[in-house]
Design an enzyme around this catalytic site. Sequence first.
Site, mmCIF file in Angstrom:
data_model
loop_
_atom_site.group_PDB
_atom_site.id
_atom_site.type_symbol
_atom_site.label_atom_id
_atom_site.label_comp_id
_atom_site.label_asym_id
_atom_site.label_seq_id
_atom_site.Cartn_x
_atom_site.Cartn_y
_atom_site.Cartn_z
ATOM 1 N N GLU A 118 0.807 -1.189 -0.113
ATOM 2 C CA GLU A 118 0.028 -0.079 0.019
ATOM 3 C C GLU A 118 0.949 1.154 -0.086
ATOM 4 O O GLU A 118 1.982 1.146 0.282
ATOM 5 C CB GLU A 118 -1.147 -0.102 1.280
ATOM 6 C CG GLU A 118 -2.036 -1.064 1.092
ATOM 7 C CD GLU A 118 -3.265 -1.106 2.203
ATOM 8 O OE1 GLU A 118 -3.121 -0.262 2.977
ATOM 9 O OE2 GLU A 118 -3.949 -2.056 2.094
ATOM 10 N N HIS A 236 -9.206 9.711 2.658
ATOM 11 C CA HIS A 236 -8.899 8.691 1.873
ATOM 12 C C HIS A 236 -9.139 9.151 0.539
ATOM 13 O O HIS A 236 -10.146 9.746 0.057
ATOM 14 C CB HIS A 236 -9.674 7.605 2.341
ATOM 15 C CG HIS A 236 -9.153 6.427 1.724
ATOM 16 N ND1 HIS A 236 -9.048 6.137 0.229
ATOM 17 C CD2 HIS A 236 -8.689 5.352 2.010
ATOM 18 C CE1 HIS A 236 -8.447 4.768 0.100
ATOM 19 N NE2 HIS A 236 -8.184 4.554 1.250
ATOM 20 N N ARG A 290 -0.613 9.077 1.980
ATOM 21 C CA ARG A 290 -2.383 9.191 1.673
ATOM 22 C C ARG A 290 -2.681 10.848 1.553
ATOM 23 O O ARG A 290 -3.351 11.250 0.887
ATOM 24 C CB ARG A 290 -3.165 8.586 2.712
ATOM 25 C CG ARG A 290 -4.355 8.369 2.471
ATOM 26 C CD ARG A 290 -5.044 7.536 3.513
ATOM 27 N NE ARG A 290 -4.812 6.091 3.228
ATOM 28 C CZ ARG A 290 -5.212 5.119 3.849
ATOM 29 N NH1 ARG A 290 -5.596 5.402 5.240
ATOM 30 N NH2 ARG A 290 -5.091 3.981 3.658
ATOM 31 N N HIS A 357 -11.879 9.966 6.659
ATOM 32 C CA HIS A 357 -11.729 8.454 6.584
ATOM 33 C C HIS A 357 -11.227 8.106 8.034
ATOM 34 O O HIS A 357 -11.765 7.290 8.755
ATOM 35 C CB HIS A 357 -10.512 8.073 5.790
ATOM 36 C CG HIS A 357 -10.156 6.711 5.786
ATOM 37 N ND1 HIS A 357 -11.111 5.692 5.714
ATOM 38 C CD2 HIS A 357 -8.721 6.086 5.884
ATOM 39 C CE1 HIS A 357 -10.463 4.642 5.821
ATOM 40 N NE2 HIS A 357 -9.206 4.608 5.890
ATOM 41 N N ARG A 392 -1.657 9.102 9.066
ATOM 42 C CA ARG A 392 -1.343 7.620 9.341
ATOM 43 C C ARG A 392 -1.160 7.014 8.256
ATOM 44 O O ARG A 392 -1.552 7.168 7.031
ATOM 45 C CB ARG A 392 -2.786 7.106 9.893
ATOM 46 C CG ARG A 392 -2.770 5.582 10.001
ATOM 47 C CD ARG A 392 -3.937 5.058 10.533
ATOM 48 N NE ARG A 392 -5.257 5.102 9.914
ATOM 49 C CZ ARG A 392 -5.630 4.500 8.966
ATOM 50 N NH1 ARG A 392 -4.834 3.387 8.468
ATOM 51 N NH2 ARG A 392 -6.627 4.424 8.258
HETATM 52 C C1 SIN Z 1 -7.788 0.867 2.498
HETATM 53 O O1 SIN Z 1 -7.835 0.084 2.268
HETATM 54 O O2 SIN Z 1 -7.375 1.862 1.597
HETATM 55 C C2 SIN Z 1 -7.720 1.529 3.893
HETATM 56 C C3 SIN Z 1 -6.712 0.858 4.607
HETATM 57 C C4 SIN Z 1 -6.475 2.090 5.737
HETATM 58 O O3 SIN Z 1 -7.194 2.845 5.865
HETATM 59 O O4 SIN Z 1 -5.404 1.865 6.537
#
Ligand code: SIN
Length: 461
Positions: A118, A236, A290, A357, A392
């Site tokens: 990620e 998000h 993010r 988010h 985060r």
């Molecule tokens: C996501 O799956 O993008 C959310 C994961 C997160 O908020 O850490």
Amino acid sequence: MGTSSRRLVVVGSGIAGLYAALLAADAGTEVVLLTKGALAESNTWYAQGGISAVLDAPAPGDTVAAHIADTLKAGAGHCNEEAVRLLCTEARRDIAGLGRFGVRFDLDDDGGPALGLEAAHSAPRILHAGGDATGAGVADALIRAVLARQANGTIQLFPHAHAAALVQTGGRVTGVTFRHDGGTVTAAGDAVLLATGGAGRLFAQTPNPAVATADGLALGRRAGAAVADLEFFQFHPTCLVHPAAGSGSGAEPEPLLISEAVRGEGATLIDTRGVRFMPGYHPDGELAPRDVVSRSIALHLAKLGDPNGHVYLDARVVEACHGKGYLARRFPTLTVRTREAGIDWTRELVPVAPAAHYWMGGLTTDLHARTTVPGLYAAGEVACTGVHGANRLASNSLLEGLVFGQRAVESFLRGETWVSPDAVPPLASGIPSVDDGEYSLGAWPERQHAPAPGAVGSVHE
Ligand code: SIN
């Protein structure tokens, strides 16, 4: 269980509350677990991407040190470094702890854990379950374990119980009053753990469930607990903008989060002109932290003269790269949900925009999940441990709930006391105050769903 056991009252049924309740109950503590909605109604349940953790020492191509460095970097210089070190170091222990309660993660072809990538992670280290249904997989197993302990009388459960105030005796938190079944009930305890989650519902656009309304923060603050970093709310970058939204043709559909893991698999962001714009904003493109991606989308839309517009997530490239059927296998829930919205994401672009988010701020806690008010612990999104800093890192939220849920229970079991140098005066509120002596520790109640008079505590109609 003898009446001499100590009692922990847990508020909230996301990963922090469920895991802590199980750990405490299995250590011989009487546990009362109450939650505002159904047990499954939590942000945890809806978490898609996963839980970040470096499992083996050394993990191939990854280290705990790298996880720490990534977390600090994403947090933009605002993290508590010691809290981050504990988070990343203890991840391994708590992932194993989940296994003891029946949680299973997806495996790769070799039978090892399948690790996703990620944004802002320097290596694939995201454990997932059911492809993109990690939270549901984790919460379902933990809820089953909790129900088993309800059945044997070691956890008393109150779903649909709306916490109204913390009970304080001599400056120490000694219970919770809550609304349940048309009455007001008090659960008395030796300590209270708030694990009530976040507050996305304070914003117009959010994929958070209806229960995410800052209740725990309000409860703690009214009791005098210090708060921190409330200005840091994470957006998000990729929430589905439903094609029918804003048309005025009936109820607006709920925003659907499209997991960052989709970008981790290679999906790109393009604007309405078909231009891939993220590389112009950050060298890591779609895998920048993010906050950077969300801010870049907003800046880009403003530059295009369409500040309330949307961009597109192009997941077609993922299918093209991995072969037909890959998106459905790797992201089964999202495949169904996008199709329900009328989009075949193997062939079509997905309209997306940022949405509220995750709250980095919360009740200030120390490394043992203690707030500044004696007797009051907080873990998970309601707490501000400092592990997330100003932003985060993806998939560190479930991990924080685990690690600091466990730390809260350890502290409780050690019978830790605390000084509270940062405690602030309780806020005056319209809610009736709960005086010392009005409530007393009740006997351990019979196993039940509805409270019996005098069992959990006082019942006021
Ligand atoms: C996501 O799956 O993008 C959310 C994961 C997160 O908020 O850490």
